[in-house]
Scaffold this motif. Structure first.
Motif, PDB file in Angstrom:
ATOM      1  N   PRO A   1      -0.808   6.588   0.866  1.00  0.00           N
ATOM      2  CA  PRO A   1      -0.742   7.156  -0.491  1.00  0.00           C
ATOM      3  C   PRO A   1       0.672   7.213  -1.064  1.00  0.00           C
ATOM      4  O   PRO A   1       0.837   7.303  -2.291  1.00  0.00           O
ATOM      5  CB  PRO A   1      -1.309   8.573  -0.313  1.00  0.00           C
ATOM      6  N   PHE A   2       1.689   7.155  -0.193  1.00  0.00           N
ATOM      7  CA  PHE A   2       3.065   7.241  -0.674  1.00  0.00           C
ATOM      8  C   PHE A   2       3.641   5.872  -1.030  1.00  0.00           C
ATOM      9  O   PHE A   2       4.718   5.785  -1.627  1.00  0.00           O
ATOM     10  CB  PHE A   2       3.946   7.898   0.390  1.00  0.00           C
ATOM     11  N   VAL A   3       2.916   4.799  -0.698  1.00  0.00           N
ATOM     12  CA  VAL A   3       3.410   3.444  -0.963  1.00  0.00           C
ATOM     13  C   VAL A   3       3.699   3.211  -2.451  1.00  0.00           C
ATOM     14  O   VAL A   3       4.730   2.603  -2.789  1.00  0.00           O
ATOM     15  CB  VAL A   3       2.418   2.402  -0.418  1.00  0.00           C
ATOM     16  N   PRO A   4       2.838   3.660  -3.395  1.00  0.00           N
ATOM     17  CA  PRO A   4       3.170   3.452  -4.813  1.00  0.00           C
ATOM     18  C   PRO A   4       4.499   4.077  -5.225  1.00  0.00           C
ATOM     19  O   PRO A   4       5.227   3.506  -6.044  1.00  0.00           O
ATOM     20  CB  PRO A   4       1.994   4.104  -5.551  1.00  0.00           C
ATOM     21  N   VAL A   5       4.831   5.251  -4.679  1.00  0.00           N
ATOM     22  CA  VAL A   5       6.109   5.877  -5.001  1.00  0.00           C
ATOM     23  C   VAL A   5       7.256   5.016  -4.497  1.00  0.00           C
ATOM     24  O   VAL A   5       8.236   4.763  -5.221  1.00  0.00           O
ATOM     25  CB  VAL A   5       6.182   7.293  -4.389  1.00  0.00           C
ATOM     26  N   LEU A   6       7.152   4.562  -3.263  1.00  0.00           N
ATOM     27  CA  LEU A   6       8.206   3.700  -2.712  1.00  0.00           C
ATOM     28  C   LEU A   6       8.306   2.386  -3.484  1.00  0.00           C
ATOM     29  O   LEU A   6       9.419   1.872  -3.696  1.00  0.00           O
ATOM     30  CB  LEU A   6       7.917   3.413  -1.237  1.00  0.00           C
ATOM     31  N   ALA A   7       7.182   1.850  -3.908  1.00  0.00           N
ATOM     32  CA  ALA A   7       7.196   0.582  -4.641  1.00  0.00           C
ATOM     33  C   ALA A   7       7.955   0.727  -5.953  1.00  0.00           C
ATOM     34  O   ALA A   7       8.755  -0.152  -6.320  1.00  0.00           O
ATOM     35  CB  ALA A   7       5.763   0.112  -4.899  1.00  0.00           C
ATOM     36  N   VAL A   8       7.716   1.828  -6.662  1.00  0.00           N
ATOM     37  CA  VAL A   8       8.423   2.038  -7.933  1.00  0.00           C
ATOM     38  C   VAL A   8       9.909   2.271  -7.685  1.00  0.00           C
ATOM     39  O   VAL A   8      10.770   1.697  -8.368  1.00  0.00           O
ATOM     40  CB  VAL A   8       7.806   3.219  -8.699  1.00  0.00           C
TER      41      VAL A   8
ATOM     42  N   LEU B   1       3.390   8.841 -12.525  1.00  0.00           N
ATOM     43  CA  LEU B   1       1.992   8.608 -12.151  1.00  0.00           C
ATOM     44  C   LEU B   1       1.844   8.409 -10.647  1.00  0.00           C
ATOM     45  O   LEU B   1       0.904   8.930 -10.029  1.00  0.00           O
ATOM     46  CB  LEU B   1       1.449   7.400 -12.907  1.00  0.00           C
ATOM     47  N   ALA B   2       2.770   7.648 -10.066  1.00  0.00           N
ATOM     48  CA  ALA B   2       2.711   7.428  -8.622  1.00  0.00           C
ATOM     49  C   ALA B   2       2.909   8.724  -7.860  1.00  0.00           C
ATOM     50  O   ALA B   2       2.245   8.967  -6.840  1.00  0.00           O
ATOM     51  CB  ALA B   2       3.769   6.401  -8.210  1.00  0.00           C
ATOM     52  N   TRP B   3       3.824   9.557  -8.349  1.00  0.00           N
ATOM     53  CA  TRP B   3       4.078  10.830  -7.680  1.00  0.00           C
ATOM     54  C   TRP B   3       2.877  11.759  -7.809  1.00  0.00           C
ATOM     55  O   TRP B   3       2.517  12.447  -6.850  1.00  0.00           O
ATOM     56  CB  TRP B   3       5.328  11.488  -8.270  1.00  0.00           C
ATOM     57  N   LEU B   4       2.234  11.798  -8.971  1.00  0.00           N
ATOM     58  CA  LEU B   4       1.042  12.627  -9.143  1.00  0.00           C
ATOM     59  C   LEU B   4      -0.068  12.163  -8.209  1.00  0.00           C
ATOM     60  O   LEU B   4      -0.740  12.996  -7.575  1.00  0.00           O
ATOM     61  CB  LEU B   4       0.580  12.577 -10.593  1.00  0.00           C
ATOM     62  N   TYR B   5      -0.259  10.852  -8.125  1.00  0.00           N
ATOM     63  CA  TYR B   5      -1.271  10.316  -7.204  1.00  0.00           C
ATOM     64  C   TYR B   5      -0.966  10.741  -5.771  1.00  0.00           C
ATOM     65  O   TYR B   5      -1.867  11.171  -5.026  1.00  0.00           O
ATOM     66  CB  TYR B   5      -1.306   8.793  -7.316  1.00  0.00           C
ATOM     67  N   TRP B   6       0.291  10.636  -5.369  1.00  0.00           N
ATOM     68  CA  TRP B   6       0.685  11.040  -4.021  1.00  0.00           C
ATOM     69  C   TRP B   6       0.423  12.520  -3.788  1.00  0.00           C
ATOM     70  O   TRP B   6      -0.108  12.909  -2.740  1.00  0.00           O
ATOM     71  CB  TRP B   6       2.163  10.704  -3.796  1.00  0.00           C
ATOM     72  N   ARG B   7       0.784  13.366  -4.757  1.00  0.00           N
ATOM     73  CA  ARG B   7       0.606  14.801  -4.582  1.00  0.00           C
ATOM     74  C   ARG B   7      -0.874  15.170  -4.432  1.00  0.00           C
ATOM     75  O   ARG B   7      -1.237  15.998  -3.592  1.00  0.00           O
ATOM     76  CB  ARG B   7       1.210  15.555  -5.768  1.00  0.00           C
TER      77      ARG B   7
END
Length: 403
Positions: free
Chosen positions: A206-213, A246-252
């Motif tokens: 779930p944290f991959v989108p944050v790292l990708a951005v 958005l990525a951070w909200l998804y992760w949270r």
């Protein structure tokens, strides 16, 4: 990972959140008005009344929770915490700035180090705030509690934050899991404590989108030439910031769902919760828009009301200019500034509670179930762990004002 919702239906307890936003809005409108009129003193009583309303609105197995905190505890705890933090930060800041002037001939490094030292106090306050809320929560007459450990929690947060920064965010999921595990192992309901069964590696995806951005934006900035082109850099930032949000909200949301659903308790008992990212996003966007609009309307009404009261020319308000306002005495200006300050911050917190926090609680409550009702019913009252200094440290950082 097996979640807690896999047991027989008769061995489950569902949750619900009763009450309406209108009822909560009426309560916070009264309490916020009294807090502003008393220059913030009533805010400790206001926070207690709001928490009692919220706790009684949250029900598990048909039984409401109970909040037993007292306003005088909060007032005394806040005063004690304010004095301790003021002395601590004051002395530390003086020493660091003096050392910075002696070594680098500039106060800038000392000031930067002073701000960095706020983080340990922040995490210390965060743990104490959660501990106070648990220690003053009852369900079915049995209390929740949390063992002391604020300084260890702060040290753990510092350690994993440094490692996360050193690995460019890669270890942030591990940090999150370690802090949850630390809190869960020290949290009790009656004579049984909670356990976190989730592994850190289950939070990486779930944290991959944050790292990708983050990594993708940094790569474009440094290797794509955007950092040398101001227009390109501004465009990259404008594109990356909403994507990161958005990525951070998804992760949270996903990390909370997995972590909370992996909490085990009293042998076979456990939780299952399933908040949805889209719903959480909608609550935040709609709620904060309403908060902003109401704050703007309130600020305009307060401004003209203040001018009319102190200058006595309601009919000539359209002719108001800066020269006229300049005739106000320093005491009047100070009182007006204090009133606007209290109204904005207390009003923002109250409106956030009504339009953001309460809808989030209701959404999570609608998806919450507890497996192992027999295990929960067998819990006995445990040791009472009372905190006489309340959550004063948390209130300094606006942590104890929420839930």
């Amino acid at each position: 990972m097996a979640e807690a919702g896999s047991g027989p239906a008769f061995d489950r307890m569902g949750a619900e959140v009763v009450g309406t936003r209108r009822g909560l809005f009426t309560l916070v409108l009264k309490t916020t008005t009294l807090s502003v009129l008393t220059l913030g003193v009533y805010s400790f009583w206001a926070r207690t009344r709001v928490r009692r309303w919220l706790w009684s609105a949250m029900r598990l197995g048909g039984t409401p929770f109970e909040y037993v905190g007292q306003p005088l505890e909060k007032l005394m705890g806040f005063v004690i915490a304010a004095v301790i933090v003021a002395v601590y930060l004051g002395l530390v800041v003086m020493v660091l700035i003096f050392a910075s002037l002696q070594i680098w001939l500039s106060p800038a490094p000392g000031i930067a180090a002073s701000f960095a030292l706020i983080l340990p106090v922040y995490w210390f306050a965060q743990y104490r705030g959660m501990r106070y809320l648990l220690n003053h929560t009852r369900w079915r007459g049995i209390g929740f509690s949390m063992r002391p450990g604020a300084w260890r929690y702060s040290g753990l947060a510092i350690f994993w934050t440094i490692l996360s920064a050193a690995t460019l965010g890669l270890l942030w999921p591990v940090r999150t899991q370690r802090l949850w595990r630390f809190r869960a192992a020290r949290a009790y309901y009656g004579d049984d404590h909670f356990r976190l069964t989730l592994r850190a590696r289950d939070l990486i995806v779930p944290f991959v989108p944050v790292l990708a951005v983050l990594w993708g934006g940094a790569a474009l900035a440094f290797f794509g030439g955007a950092i040398e082109d101001q227009d390109a850099l501004v465009g990259l930032v404008m594109l990356a910031v909403p994507m990161l949000a958005l990525a951070w909200l998804y992760w949270r949301v996903v990390s909370f769902r997995r972590l909370a659903s992996s909490l085990a308790f009293a042998g076979a008992a456990g939780l299952s919760v399933a908040p949805r990212t889209g719903r959480v996003l909608g609550i935040h966007m709609g709620g904060w828009v309403l908060v902003g609009l109401l704050l703007i309307v309130g600020a305009i009404a307060l401004f003209f009301g203040f001018v009319a009261s102190f200058f006595g020319f309601v009919a000539s308000l359209p002719a108001l200019d800066l020269e006229t306002l300049a005739t106000a005495s320093p005491a009047t200006v100070f009182f007006a500034a204090l009133l606007f300050y209290l109204t904005f911050f207390l009003g923002r917190g109250a409106l956030r509670m009504v339009f953001v926090t309460f809808p989030l609680i209701r959404h999570v409550g609608e998806t919450l179930t507890v497996q192992g009702a027999a295990e929960v019913n067998a819990v006995r009252a445990g040791e009472v762990r009372h905190m006489h200094d309340a959550d004063g440290f948390a209130n300094l950082f606006d942590l104890g004002a929420g839930v």
